[in-house]
Scaffold this motif. Structure first.
Motif, PDB file in Angstrom:
ATOM      1  N   LEU A 139       0.842  -1.213   0.000  1.00 51.00           N
ATOM      2  CA  LEU A 139       0.000   0.000   0.000  1.00 51.00           C
ATOM      3  C   LEU A 139       0.872   1.256   0.000  1.00 51.00           C
ATOM      4  N   MET A 140       1.971   1.194   0.724  1.00 51.82           N
ATOM      5  CA  MET A 140       2.904   2.327   0.765  1.00 51.82           C
ATOM      6  C   MET A 140       3.458   2.591  -0.635  1.00 51.82           C
ATOM      7  N   LYS A 141       3.813   1.502  -1.319  1.00 53.84           N
ATOM      8  CA  LYS A 141       4.366   1.605  -2.672  1.00 53.84           C
ATOM      9  C   LYS A 141       3.333   2.241  -3.611  1.00 53.84           C
ATOM     10  N   PHE A 142       2.073   1.917  -3.368  1.00 56.03           N
ATOM     11  CA  PHE A 142       0.962   2.465  -4.165  1.00 56.03           C
ATOM     12  C   PHE A 142       0.800   3.971  -3.895  1.00 56.03           C
ATOM     13  N   GLY A 143       1.327   4.407  -2.731  1.00 56.93           N
ATOM     14  CA  GLY A 143       1.292   5.838  -2.413  1.00 56.93           C
ATOM     15  C   GLY A 143       0.128   6.258  -1.538  1.00 56.93           C
ATOM     16  N   VAL A 144      -0.354   5.331  -0.660  1.00 54.83           N
ATOM     17  CA  VAL A 144      -1.483   5.717   0.203  1.00 54.83           C
ATOM     18  C   VAL A 144      -1.066   6.863   1.132  1.00 54.83           C
ATOM     19  N   PRO A 145      -1.994   7.769   1.442  1.00 50.46           N
ATOM     20  CA  PRO A 145      -1.615   8.922   2.268  1.00 50.46           C
ATOM     21  C   PRO A 145      -1.295   8.549   3.709  1.00 50.46           C
ATOM     22  N   VAL A 146      -2.021   7.560   4.230  1.00 48.32           N
ATOM     23  CA  VAL A 146      -1.880   7.173   5.644  1.00 48.32           C
ATOM     24  C   VAL A 146      -2.091   5.667   5.717  1.00 48.32           C
ATOM     25  N   LEU A 147      -1.382   4.991   6.611  1.00 48.03           N
ATOM     26  CA  LEU A 147      -1.736   3.607   6.969  1.00 48.03           C
ATOM     27  C   LEU A 147      -2.390   3.691   8.344  1.00 48.03           C
ATOM     28  N   HIS A 148      -3.649   3.282   8.399  1.00 43.58           N
ATOM     29  CA  HIS A 148      -4.455   3.466   9.608  1.00 43.58           C
ATOM     30  C   HIS A 148      -4.778   2.075  10.168  1.00 43.58           C
ATOM     31  N   TYR A 149      -4.342   1.804  11.398  1.00 52.13           N
ATOM     32  CA  TYR A 149      -4.476   0.448  11.948  1.00 52.13           C
ATOM     33  C   TYR A 149      -5.580   0.387  12.996  1.00 52.13           C
ATOM     34  N   TYR A 150      -6.365  -0.682  12.902  1.00 50.49           N
ATOM     35  CA  TYR A 150      -7.376  -0.939  13.931  1.00 50.49           C
ATOM     36  C   TYR A 150      -6.696  -1.706  15.049  1.00 50.49           C
ATOM     37  N   SER A 151      -6.267  -0.969  16.089  1.00 54.64           N
ATOM     38  CA  SER A 151      -5.474  -1.613  17.149  1.00 54.64           C
ATOM     39  C   SER A 151      -6.375  -2.260  18.187  1.00 54.64           C
ATOM     40  N   MET A 152      -7.600  -1.818  18.310  1.00 51.17           N
ATOM     41  CA  MET A 152      -8.539  -2.309  19.328  1.00 51.17           C
ATOM     42  C   MET A 152      -7.899  -2.274  20.723  1.00 51.17           C
ATOM     43  N   GLY A 153      -7.001  -1.308  20.931  1.00 52.03           N
ATOM     44  CA  GLY A 153      -6.385  -1.151  22.254  1.00 52.03           C
ATOM     45  C   GLY A 153      -5.241  -2.129  22.493  1.00 52.03           C
ATOM     46  N   LYS A 154      -5.001  -3.058  21.533  1.00 48.82           N
ATOM     47  CA  LYS A 154      -3.888  -4.025  21.718  1.00 48.82           C
ATOM     48  C   LYS A 154      -2.782  -3.626  20.751  1.00 48.82           C
ATOM     49  N   SER A 155      -1.699  -3.110  21.328  1.00 48.02           N
ATOM     50  CA  SER A 155      -0.724  -2.448  20.467  1.00 48.02           C
ATOM     51  C   SER A 155       0.392  -3.349  19.952  1.00 48.02           C
ATOM     52  N   GLN A 156       0.550  -4.553  20.528  1.00 49.91           N
ATOM     53  CA  GLN A 156       1.753  -5.340  20.227  1.00 49.91           C
ATOM     54  C   GLN A 156       1.920  -5.621  18.727  1.00 49.91           C
ATOM     55  N   SER A 157       0.842  -6.096  18.084  1.00 44.76           N
ATOM     56  CA  SER A 157       0.956  -6.445  16.655  1.00 44.76           C
ATOM     57  C   SER A 157       1.164  -5.194  15.816  1.00 44.76           C
ATOM     58  N   VAL A 158       0.426  -4.119  16.121  1.00 45.33           N
ATOM     59  CA  VAL A 158       0.586  -2.875  15.352  1.00 45.33           C
ATOM     60  C   VAL A 158       2.019  -2.379  15.518  1.00 45.33           C
ATOM     61  N   ARG A 159       2.543  -2.515  16.724  1.00 49.66           N
ATOM     62  CA  ARG A 159       3.923  -2.071  16.969  1.00 49.66           C
ATOM     63  C   ARG A 159       4.915  -2.851  16.093  1.00 49.66           C
ATOM     64  N   GLU A 160       4.713  -4.167  16.020  1.00 52.15           N
ATOM     65  CA  GLU A 160       5.651  -4.983  15.235  1.00 52.15           C
ATOM     66  C   GLU A 160       5.549  -4.662  13.747  1.00 52.15           C
ATOM     67  N   ILE A 161       4.340  -4.338  13.280  1.00 58.37           N
ATOM     68  CA  ILE A 161       4.180  -3.964  11.869  1.00 58.37           C
ATOM     69  C   ILE A 161       4.809  -2.583  11.641  1.00 58.37           C
ATOM     70  N   ALA A 162       4.469  -1.645  12.521  1.00 56.70           N
ATOM     71  CA  ALA A 162       4.952  -0.267  12.341  1.00 56.70           C
ATOM     72  C   ALA A 162       6.471  -0.209  12.390  1.00 56.70           C
ATOM     73  N   SER A 163       7.092  -1.072  13.219  1.00 56.56           N
ATOM     74  CA  SER A 163       8.545  -0.991  13.352  1.00 56.56           C
ATOM     75  C   SER A 163       9.247  -1.391  12.044  1.00 56.56           C
ATOM     76  N   GLU A 164       8.554  -2.094  11.162  1.00 59.26           N
ATOM     77  CA  GLU A 164       9.129  -2.452   9.854  1.00 59.26           C
ATOM     78  C   GLU A 164       8.957  -1.328   8.833  1.00 59.26           C
ATOM     79  N   LEU A 165       8.093  -0.358   9.155  1.00 58.37           N
ATOM     80  CA  LEU A 165       7.687   0.606   8.126  1.00 58.37           C
ATOM     81  C   LEU A 165       7.970   2.062   8.442  1.00 58.37           C
ATOM     82  N   PHE A 166       7.916   2.423   9.734  1.00 56.13           N
ATOM     83  CA  PHE A 166       7.988   3.861  10.064  1.00 56.13           C
ATOM     84  C   PHE A 166       9.231   4.166  10.903  1.00 56.13           C
TER      85      PHE A 166
END
Ligand SMILES: Cc1cc2nc3c(=O)[nH]c(=O)nc-3n(C[C@H](O)[C@H](O)[C@H](O)COP(=O)(O)OP(=O)(O)OC[C@H]3O[C@@H](n4cnc5c(N)ncnc54)[C@H](O)[C@@H]3O)c2cc1C
Length: 317
Positions: A290-317
């Motif tokens: 999606l980043m390669k496609f040029g999306v303006p924002v990557l918006h994650y549904y964390s549902m208050g549980k941050s561990q998985s979002v953190r592991e994904i974000a650490s590869e990207l941001f």
């Protein structure tokens, strides 16, 4: 700052944001901070806070059923104010039609304006669990289009009571929901997009999508939106999978499909820890494409549980 200004200022760089749910009644704001702290190093430009409407609870009392109205997750506005104060980040409250008449909506918007909140995500909301279909309040809105119209009017200083003197115009940036796999009540995507276009025409400035697990569905959706004249930014919403149960729960609640490759990978997992790893890997690959496609924002549904979002974000941001 407005979400659209964050996007403009980023000059094509993909931004990071996420959505949280209000905590269950009885918990402290600290549990919100504990969920968010691990994500702050990735510099979210805004954090969405959902709105949970009331539910009817029936309890047996002296041989009769007593109906009570319960809100298990109150506090959307308070949490937004707390986040802005604690992290100096823009908080985006979700505001829904369900349960509000126009006057109450206006009063809620006045609170948000006084708190310095610049953005709102305007939604119809789902039906109450014990009711089969969405029912608006008397003098409330039936569709998000009507809510967008009311917020746009307030942005022009037009209040419900047109006689209000010295009417202060608010300045909300209005976001709305979009459904790459179509809203479940819409007869087809074309009709759904007709109403999405109407939301843009009434003043919506950006779209956040329902979760999806197949990027091609998002790409097709964006193309179709553009063909229909929807020109505003379309922010993809992504949900990292964490439990095997979600294979059936997510399609039934959110009316979305899981691609074969993803469900095959999930069914081969022996426990939820393995599912979580599949969810993270899938989320990373989805996000990179999606980043390669040029999306303006990557918006994650964390549902208050941050561990998985953190592991994904650490590869990207
Ligand atoms: C990003 C995101 C965040 C969400 N956050 C929340 C939340 O915090 N709280 C919550 O309760 N729910 C939330 N939801 C769920 C949402 O409320 C439901 O999906 C709801 O069923 C529809 O909301 P909507 O704003 O898309 O509705 P609408 O835009 O009103 O659409 C509902 C249906 O009516 C049709 N329609 C739209 N306008 C018209 C019109 N003028 N005339 C006739 N038909 C029309 C549409 O095609 C669609 O089928 C969220 C959904 C998303 C995607």
């Amino acid at each position: 700052m407005k979400v659209v200004d964050h996007i403009k200022n980023a000059k094509g760089k993909t931004l990071f944001s996420f959505e949280i749910l209000p905590i269950l009644k009885g918990q402290s704001i600290k549990s919100i901070y504990d969920g968010i702290d691990p994500l702050m190093e990735f510099k979210p430009q805004f954090i969405d806070v959902t709105y949970s409407r009331e539910e009817f609870v029936f309890t047996a009392k002296e041989g009769m059923l007593e109906k009570r109205i319960v809100r298990k997750r109150p506090g959307t506005v308070g949490i937004c104010a707390a986040l802005m104060n604690h992290y100096q980040v823009d908080a985006v409250p979700h505001i829904i039609c369900g349960g509000f008449n126009q006057e109450e909506t206006e009063n809620a918007l006045i609170d948000l304006d006084f708190l310095g909140i610049d953005n709102v995500l305007a939604l119809r909301g789902d039906h109450i669990k014990s009711e089969g279909q969405f029912r608006p309040q008397p003098h409330g809105h039936s569709f998000a289009t009507d809510l967008v119209d009311q917020i746009s009017n307030l942005n022009k200083g037009r209040y419900v009571d047109e006689q209000i003197p010295h009417s202060h115009p608010t300045n909300f940036c209005i976001g709305v929901a979009g459904y790459p796999e179509k809203h479940f009540e819409a007869p087809n995507l074309k009709t759904d997009l007709k109403y999405l276009k109407m939301k843009q025409d009434l003043g919506a400035e950006y779209v956040v999508t329902q979760m999806f697990f197949d990027n091609q569905k998002y790409f097709d959706f964006v193309n179709k939106c553009r063909e229909e004249g929807i020109t505003i930014p379309i922010i993809p919403g992504l949900k990292p999978l964490t439990t095997l149960k979600q294979i059936t729960v997510l399609p039934s609640i959110f009316h979305i499909d899981l691609p074969d490759a993803l469900s095959d990978a999930l069914y081969s997992c022996k426990n939820n820890e393995q599912v979580r790893h599949v969810g993270i890997e899938w989320g990373i690959q989805q996000s990179k494409e999606l980043m390669k496609f040029g999306v303006p924002v990557l918006h994650y549904y964390s549902m208050g549980k941050s561990q998985s979002v953190r592991e994904i974000a650490s590869e990207l941001f």
